[in-house]
Design a protein around this motif. Structure first.
Motif, PDB file in Angstrom:
ATOM      1  N   MET A   1      -6.859   3.148  -8.348  1.00 35.74           N
ATOM      2  CA  MET A   1      -5.519   3.672  -8.577  1.00 35.74           C
ATOM      3  C   MET A   1      -4.528   2.914  -7.708  1.00 35.74           C
ATOM      4  N   GLY A   2      -3.439   2.461  -8.291  1.00 34.99           N
ATOM      5  CA  GLY A   2      -2.457   1.706  -7.531  1.00 34.99           C
ATOM      6  C   GLY A   2      -1.539   2.595  -6.743  1.00 34.99           C
ATOM      7  N   MET A  95      -6.787   3.610   2.029  1.00 38.32           N
ATOM      8  CA  MET A  95      -7.268   2.368   1.425  1.00 38.32           C
ATOM      9  C   MET A  95      -8.514   2.584   0.574  1.00 38.32           C
ATOM     10  N   ASP A  96      -9.459   3.374   1.085  1.00 37.32           N
ATOM     11  CA  ASP A  96     -10.754   3.490   0.420  1.00 37.32           C
ATOM     12  C   ASP A  96     -10.783   4.552  -0.681  1.00 37.32           C
ATOM     13  N   THR A  97      -9.984   5.600  -0.529  1.00 38.95           N
ATOM     14  CA  THR A  97      -9.972   6.674  -1.525  1.00 38.95           C
ATOM     15  C   THR A  97      -8.749   6.602  -2.432  1.00 38.95           C
ATOM     16  N   ARG A  98      -7.578   6.395  -1.844  1.00 40.42           N
ATOM     17  CA  ARG A  98      -6.367   6.288  -2.663  1.00 40.42           C
ATOM     18  C   ARG A  98      -6.250   4.916  -3.339  1.00 40.42           C
ATOM     19  N   GLY A  99      -6.881   3.918  -2.756  1.00 39.20           N
ATOM     20  CA  GLY A  99      -6.786   2.587  -3.319  1.00 39.20           C
ATOM     21  C   GLY A  99      -5.506   1.863  -2.973  1.00 39.20           C
ATOM     22  N   CYS A 282       0.299  13.195  -0.697  1.00 44.12           N
ATOM     23  CA  CYS A 282       0.311  12.251   0.422  1.00 44.12           C
ATOM     24  C   CYS A 282      -0.665  12.658   1.508  1.00 44.12           C
ATOM     25  N   THR A 283      -1.329  13.784   1.355  1.00 46.02           N
ATOM     26  CA  THR A 283      -2.172  14.288   2.433  1.00 46.02           C
ATOM     27  C   THR A 283      -3.160  13.231   2.897  1.00 46.02           C
ATOM     28  N   ALA A 284      -3.327  13.121   4.205  1.00 45.55           N
ATOM     29  CA  ALA A 284      -4.006  11.961   4.782  1.00 45.55           C
ATOM     30  C   ALA A 284      -5.504  11.953   4.544  1.00 45.55           C
ATOM     31  N   ALA A 285      -6.155  13.095   4.571  1.00 43.47           N
ATOM     32  CA  ALA A 285      -7.613  13.066   4.474  1.00 43.47           C
ATOM     33  C   ALA A 285      -8.179  14.208   3.636  1.00 43.47           C
TER      34      ALA A 285
END
Length: 320
Positions: A1-2, A95-99, A282-285
């Motif tokens: 996902m971009g 980077m790894d989950t949101r892409g 936008c939640t971080a984790a």
């Protein structure tokens, strides 16, 4: 996902104006510029290199946007070491989950009051005061917004004093660098249909604007101006009924019982999808399901034409 797309024209009645970028010098009283806070750069927390080119917007941001991270929750480790660790954790998630190419927000504020640089080059460009790094924290509005993630979950509890004090100092410095008046301090939910920055912290935004105005020596003209209300599954009341009436007019088969149930949630999610609204939080984790939330980017799609967004927001605020 971009990463969320950029839009030159803001949705939901938020309009770009020179007041945010140019109004501070005219509004402020004679006072010294606030001192720069301690901001720990990406090199200090061993950030990974960005996976793509960092975009630097050739203009100042219009809005300073407040977020909360949700995870790691309301941790009681207030150390610098913890602040640096959550910066690494956020970057890994984004980077790894949101892409995304890097951390989404420009800066992160820990519960211990430590501020770190988020996306690469954010600190360098902020110090220049004429451009800003494009982030990935406010869907469809990233070319206009500079985002600050505040560690914790603030739906029902208040922020620690250290976090609050560092937030005021950081925003005052950013506002001074860019000439942004406190009126342009926003919560994430003022742009997207999201819980962020948590109801408790969101309720304190008028106080935050006033506090930043005090540091800058400027009056705050709209510290408590109404915004679009956020409605969520399980909510009840007049605003839910009003939303259901508007959804029915848009040919969604929902009841008008004032209860935000499954059919209302599904209708909102379908409407958002049809209009290409991003549902990424936008939640971080922690990826919360906010797909059926009805907020600032959905209301303008359903309210009848013929009235200003300010008039609609004022009416809905009076009906809560």
């Amino acid at each position: 996902m971009g990463e969320p797309t950029r839009r030159a024209v803001l949705r939901g009645g938020l309009t770009i104006t020179a007041a945010g970028a140019l109004g501070l010098a005219a509004a402020r009283t004679a006072s010294a510029s606030p001192s720069a806070p301690d901001i720990h750069p990406t090199s200090e927390w061993n950030a990974r290199p960005a996976s793509g080119a960092i975009v630097v917007e050739n203009h100042k941001p219009t809005y300073i946007v407040v977020h909360h991270t949700v995870d790691p929750g309301n941790n009681t480790d207030y150390s610098l070491a913890h602040a640096l660790q959550i910066s690494r954790d956020i970057q890994n998630f984004h980077m790894d989950t949101r892409g995304w190419i890097d951390t989404g927000q420009q800066f992160t504020n820990s519960r211990g009051g430590y501020v770190t640089e988020g996306r690469h080059r954010s600190l360098e460009i902020l110090r220049g005061g004429t451009q800003h790094v494009q982030g990935a924290n406010v869907a469809d509005h990233n070319s206009e917004c500079l985002g600050i993630e505040n560690e914790g979950l603030y739906t029902s509890v208040d922020v620690p004093v250290a976090l609050w004090n560092s937030l005021v100092k950081l925003i005052a410095y950013i506002a001074d660098q860019y000439g942004i008046t406190p009126d342009f301090i926003k919560g994430h939910r003022d742009f997207n249909s999201t819980e962020c920055c948590g109801q408790v912290l969101y309720n304190r935004l008028p106080e935050l604007r006033t506090a930043v105005g005090g540091v800058l020596g400027v009056a705050v003209s709209r510290a408590d101006a109404p915004e679009w209300p956020l409605l969520k599954p399980g909510d009840t009341g007049p605003n839910v009924r009003t939303a259901q009436t508007f959804l029915r007019a848009a040919e969604f088969g929902v009841p008008t019982d004032g209860v935000f149930g499954r059919s209302t949630k599904d209708a909102v999610a379908a409407l958002a999808a049809a209009h290409g609204l991003s549902r990424d939080s936008c939640t971080a984790a922690k990826a919360a399901d906010e797909s059926g939330f009805l907020g600032s980017d959905v209301w303008p799609l359903i309210v009848p034409s013929g009235r200003s967004t300010a008039a609609w927001r004022a009416e809905l605020a009076s009906s809560r």
